[in-house]
Every structure is written in structure tokens, then in C-alpha cells.
Design a protein around this motif. Structure first.
Motif, short mmCIF file in Angstrom:
data_model
loop_
_atom_site.label_atom_id
_atom_site.label_comp_id
_atom_site.label_asym_id
_atom_site.label_seq_id
_atom_site.Cartn_x
_atom_site.Cartn_y
_atom_site.Cartn_z
N LEU A 301 0.82 -1.21 0.00
CA LEU A 301 0.00 0.00 0.00
C LEU A 301 0.86 1.26 0.00
N THR A 302 1.90 1.28 0.82
CA THR A 302 2.78 2.45 0.90
C THR A 302 3.40 2.74 -0.46
N GLU A 303 3.83 1.68 -1.12
CA GLU A 303 4.43 1.81 -2.46
C GLU A 303 3.42 2.39 -3.44
N ARG A 304 2.18 1.89 -3.38
CA ARG A 304 1.15 2.35 -4.34
C ARG A 304 0.71 3.78 -4.04
N LEU A 305 0.48 4.08 -2.75
CA LEU A 305 -0.02 5.40 -2.39
C LEU A 305 1.05 6.49 -2.49
N SER A 306 2.31 6.08 -2.60
CA SER A 306 3.41 7.04 -2.76
C SER A 306 3.75 7.28 -4.22
N SER A 307 3.05 6.59 -5.11
CA SER A 307 3.32 6.77 -6.55
C SER A 307 2.80 8.13 -7.00
N LEU A 308 3.32 8.59 -8.14
CA LEU A 308 3.06 9.95 -8.60
C LEU A 308 1.57 10.22 -8.82
N ASP A 309 0.85 9.25 -9.41
CA ASP A 309 -0.57 9.50 -9.70
C ASP A 309 -1.38 9.69 -8.42
N CYS A 310 -1.06 8.91 -7.38
CA CYS A 310 -1.77 9.06 -6.09
C CYS A 310 -1.43 10.37 -5.41
N LEU A 311 -0.17 10.78 -5.48
CA LEU A 311 0.25 12.02 -4.84
C LEU A 311 -0.34 13.24 -5.53
N SER A 312 -0.49 13.17 -6.85
CA SER A 312 -0.98 14.34 -7.59
C SER A 312 -2.49 14.38 -7.72
N HIS A 313 -3.13 13.20 -7.85
CA HIS A 313 -4.59 13.16 -8.06
C HIS A 313 -5.36 12.86 -6.77
N GLY A 314 -4.71 12.22 -5.80
CA GLY A 314 -5.41 11.77 -4.61
C GLY A 314 -5.90 10.35 -4.77
N TRP A 315 -6.50 9.78 -3.72
CA TRP A 315 -6.90 8.38 -3.77
C TRP A 315 -8.12 8.12 -2.89
N VAL A 316 -8.80 7.02 -3.20
CA VAL A 316 -9.88 6.52 -2.35
C VAL A 316 -9.56 5.05 -2.08
N LEU A 317 -9.46 4.69 -0.80
CA LEU A 317 -9.01 3.36 -0.39
C LEU A 317 -10.09 2.64 0.38
N SER A 318 -10.33 1.39 0.04
CA SER A 318 -11.25 0.55 0.81
C SER A 318 -10.57 -0.80 1.08
N GLY A 319 -10.98 -1.46 2.17
CA GLY A 319 -10.43 -2.77 2.50
C GLY A 319 -9.24 -2.74 3.44
N PHE A 320 -8.77 -1.56 3.81
CA PHE A 320 -7.64 -1.41 4.73
C PHE A 320 -7.67 0.01 5.28
N PRO A 321 -7.43 0.19 6.58
CA PRO A 321 -7.14 -0.80 7.61
C PRO A 321 -8.41 -1.52 8.08
N ARG A 322 -8.21 -2.73 8.60
CA ARG A 322 -9.33 -3.51 9.13
C ARG A 322 -9.43 -3.41 10.65
N ASP A 323 -8.39 -2.93 11.28
CA ASP A 323 -8.42 -2.74 12.74
C ASP A 323 -7.53 -1.55 13.10
N VAL A 324 -7.55 -1.16 14.37
CA VAL A 324 -6.83 0.03 14.81
C VAL A 324 -5.32 -0.15 14.66
N GLU A 325 -4.82 -1.36 14.90
CA GLU A 325 -3.39 -1.60 14.77
C GLU A 325 -2.92 -1.29 13.35
N GLN A 326 -3.70 -1.71 12.36
CA GLN A 326 -3.35 -1.41 10.97
C GLN A 326 -3.46 0.10 10.70
N GLY A 327 -4.46 0.74 11.34
CA GLY A 327 -4.61 2.19 11.19
C GLY A 327 -3.40 2.93 11.74
N GLU A 328 -2.89 2.47 12.87
CA GLU A 328 -1.70 3.08 13.46
C GLU A 328 -0.48 2.87 12.57
#
Length: 444
Positions: A301-328
Motif C-alpha cells: 500500500l505504501t508503495e502504491r499510495l506514494s506513486s506519482l498518480d496518487c500524490l498528484s490526483h489523490g486516492w480513495v481506499l477501501s479494504g484497509f485498515p481492518r483494525d486500529v493496529e493497521q490504522g496506526e
């Protein structure tokens, strides 16, 4: 200590400039300062900006309450120029600058509105009260004035409890039906011009209802923040039980606003299909149906969300995080959403949506026994149900979601809540309105 140092080293530095500026309100601050400079045109812009920052008044309320006679406000006849000078002088006081202000019954016409603007006075919210003329004339007839205190009462809505006050009340001389009708005619003549000037910050509210309801609607409006012209890159998280429509809404948002639609499960499958290094590590878990370890998901996810298209256009993510630990873990990786939505759907609706889904193994077409039945008996006979849509498997997925959702709601306290049991385009309009308008200002 060593663990903390390792965590700090893992964080990207400096943090992404856009996210940093947005999180700390720098874009909005610069926009506000530029607006003030263009309005006031100071001789020393640097000194002016320093004073502006010291005042720290960008979130102070600036409200005009307007409306016809007897709609819930009072007016006094004073020449326009004198009004503007008096108001400018009062609103320049420190208390108004720091705490904000509410201006009642002014401006009444286009000339007065222009005078306010030329004085650098721009309300952030304009409340326009309205009611039928017959109601307003009837209300005016019930007004009574205490000549001793100049306080205004009403025979129906606000009668004093003190018998002495009751005895000395008089009917104001200028409130005959003919006089009120004349004032209403003048108001209706001037209203369209005032409305045109303030239309982007104005809300009309029906004054012909209990005062508590009027106040509630006024407060709800003045606590909103208008859409800003400051740069904004959407970073959106969708949470919700299976079958709540997250994928459809993500697709609609991505299509309209050109943001990148990322489904965590789909991202894992694509990594496996593309035979990437991470995909090879993920493949055994996908094949066996076991959960993919958090560290692998987060790296992907970090690799994908740090790509140029995500940084310039923004993103909408579903399916993660599933719990608070993943959110942290997302937070530590400097992946911070600026809009979070929780989709709510009754248990019966979830079961109806999911347990009746069917797939045609020949064409891959999807059907639903209630909402989209197969067009022919032949197709109906060959339809198959995905094992994950069997009721016992839906139950398992729901139990996992509901066991974590409360903690996630506490973790993302600025989240919006979506009633997912309604028309998809109604849901989309609500989500869209939450995305394009700024979040309410936090009180420190």
C-alpha cells in the motif's frame, strides 16, 4: 529508545509537502491573507500580514442576519453612509476582530452591501429569514413596546410575566398594517439585489416555525465552512460491512474527480498476477485463503499510495485498515486520510444483497435473484453462488468487521457516517458534499 529511533528512521522525511501544508491549514491561511491584502491594499503588506497572523481571527464568525419586517429582527432608519461608517468603526474593535460578529438587519439594499464591501467588510455567512407576507403582517400587529426600557414584546410569542410591564406596554406607532405592507414592498424590491451579492454565502431559512427550530437551522449553517479555493488533494478511506456499496461509491468518486481507486484486496491480486517481488511473497497466502501479513500489505500500500498518480490526483481506499493496529501502522507510514467514511447498513439488507448474488459461469455476468434476475430460464439454471456469499460465511465476515469497527470509529474521530440503505446516487451526493467542503474547525 532504540525502537523509537528505528521508527523515526522508517518515516519519510521531510513529510510530503502537500499533506503537511494541508494538515496544518497553510493553504487556507495563505488564501485568507491574500484576500485580506487585496481587500485592504495596505502600504506595508509585510507588517499587515504579521498583524493578521497575530490576530488569529480567520475562523471568527462574521454573520449577517437579514429578512423582512417581523421575521425576527429589528431595523432602524439611518442614512446609508452613516450606517456603513458606524458599522466599520464598531467591527474594527478588538472584540469583533478576535471573537467575530453578528450584524442584524443590515445591509437592507444593494447600496449598503456595496458600502460594506468597499469598507472591507465581508460576512462569511448570511442568514436570510423569510415567511409569507400574511404571517409577517399578523406578527407585526402583535408587537408591543415597553416605553420605559424600549424592550419589544409580543402578545402571542413573548408576553412578559410581570403585570406592571404588561400594563405599560404600547403598540408602536409605525406598525399599522398599511405601514408594514409598505415596508414589505420595499423589502421585496431590494431583496433580489442583496441576494445576488451574497448568494455564495447565503442560506434562506423559513421563519414561520418555532423559534427553536429556526435557531437550530441557523446554528447548523453558520457552523459550516464554505468550500475553499485552496489546493486540496483527496485522500479518502471507506469503511463498511460487506455489501454496503463501498466499491460502487469509490468507483463513482474516482470517475468524477479523477482520484485513484484502490481496493486493498484487488491490489494484492494484481501484485500476484504481475509476478512482482511482493506478489511472490503474497501468493502463498492468497492461494491458501489465509490473511496476508500486515507488513506485506502495508509495504504494498505504501508503495502504491506514494506513486506519482496518487500524490498528484489523490486516492480513495477501501479494504484497509481492518483494525486500529493497521490504522496506526498507516499513520506511522505518513499515510493520513483527510476524509473518512463509515457505511452503515442493517443486517437484513446486507443478507439480502449478498446471499442472493449469483454468477453465470459461461459469461461471467452477475445477477441477483431479487434486484437483477436472470433473463431466461436457461441462464437461471446454470447460475452459481460464490461460497463467500453463503450465509454462514457472510456471518463470519460481519463478525470480524463489527468486532473492530467501534475502535476504528474512535480512532478516526472526524469521520462521516453514511446511511448506505438508500439510492446509490443519494449516497454519492452526500459523500461528494463532505469531500468538497472543508471539515469543521477544531476548537483548541
Amino acid at each position: 529508545m532504540a525502537e523509537a529511533a528505528t521508527e523515526d528512521a522508517a518515516r519519510p522525511w521531510p513529510p510530503p509537502a502537500g499533506a503537511y501544508a494541508e494538515e496544518r491549514g497553510l493553504f487556507q491561511l495563505l488564501q485568507n491573507m491574500l484576500e485580506e491584502l487585496l481587500i485592504h491594499k495596505p502600504d506595508d503588506p509585510i507588517e499587515f500580514m504579521i498583524n493578521h497572523l497575530k490576530q488569529n481571527n480567520d475562523d471568527a464568525p462574521r454573520i449577517c442576519v437579514l429578512g423582512p419586517p417581523a421575521s425576527g429582527k429589528t431595523t432602524v432608519k439611518i442614512p446609508n453612509a452613516l450606517w456603513a461608517n458606524l458599522i466599520q468603526e464598531r467591527l474594527s474593535n478588538v472584540d469583533c476582530i478576535k471573537q467575530g460578529w453578528i450584524l442584524e438587519g443590515f445591509p437592507e439594499n444593494q447600496e449598503q452591501a456595496w458600502m460594506l464591501q468597499s469598507s472591507g467588510i465581508f460576512p462569511r455567512h448570511v442568514v436570510m429569514l423569510y415567511a409569507p407576507d400574511t404571517v409577517l403582517i399578523e406578527r407585526s400587529g402583535g408587537k408591543r413596546l415597553d416605553p420605559l426600557t424600549q424592550e419589544v414584546f409580543h402578545t402571542t410569542f413573548d408576553w412578559p410575566s410581570d403585570p406592571l410591564v404588561q400594563e405599560r406596554l404600547v403598540k408602536p406607532e409605525d406598525l399599522s398594517e398599511q405601514e408594514v405592507s409598505k415596508k414589505l414592498l420595499e423589502y421585496h424590491r431590494n431583496f433580489p439585489e442583496v441576494f445576488h451579492i451574497y448568494q455564495k454565502v447565503l442560506k434562506s431559512i423559513n421563519a414561520d416555525q418555532p423559534s427553536v427550530d429556526v435557531l437550530s437551522q441557523v446554528l447548523a449553517f453558520v457552523q459550516t465552512r464554505h468550500r475553499s479555493a485552496a489546493p486540496f488533494t483527496p485522500r479518502i478511506l471507506f469503511f463498511g460491512p460487506p455489501g454496503s456499496g463501498k466499491s460502487l461509491q469509490a468507483a463513482l468518486i474516482a470517475q468524477k474527480y479523477d482520484v485513484i481507486n484502490i481496493c486493498c484486496g484487488q491490489l494484492l491480486k494484481e501484485a500476484v498476477a504481475d509476478n512482482t517481488k511482493l506478489g511472490e511473497l503474497v501468493k502463498p497466502y492468497i492461494d491458501s485463503g489465509c490473511p496476508v501479513p500486515d507488513n506485506l500489505v502495508l509495504k504494498l500500500l505504501t508503495e502504491r499510495l506514494s506513486s506519482l498518480d496518487c500524490l498528484s490526483h489523490g486516492w480513495v481506499l477501501s479494504g484497509f485498515p481492518r483494525d486500529v493496529e493497521q490504522g496506526e501502522q498507516l499513520q506511522k507510514a505518513q499515510i493520513n486520510p483527510n476524509r473518512v467514511f463509515f457505511f452503515n447498513l442493517p443486517y437484513e439488507s446486507i443478507m439480502e444483497r449478498l446471499s442472493q448474488r449469483r454468477t453465470d459461469p459461461v459469461t461471467g455476468e452477475r445477477y441477483h435473484t431479487t434486484f437483477r434476475p436472470a433473463p431466461t430460464p436457461e441462464i437461471q439454471a446454470r447460475l452459481r453462488q460464490n461460497p463467500k456469499d453463503e450465509e454462514e460465511n457472510i456471518e463470519k465476515r460481519l463478525n470480524i468487521y463489527y468486532s473492530n469497527v467501534k475502535a476504528l470509529e474512535d480512532f478516526y474521530q472526524d469521520a462521516f457516517y453514511v446511511n448506505a440503505d438508500q439510492d446509490p446516487y443519494v449516497i454519492f451526493e452526500f459523500i461528494e458534499s463532505c469531500i468538497i467542503k472543508p471539515l469543521p474547525c477544531k476548537k483548541h
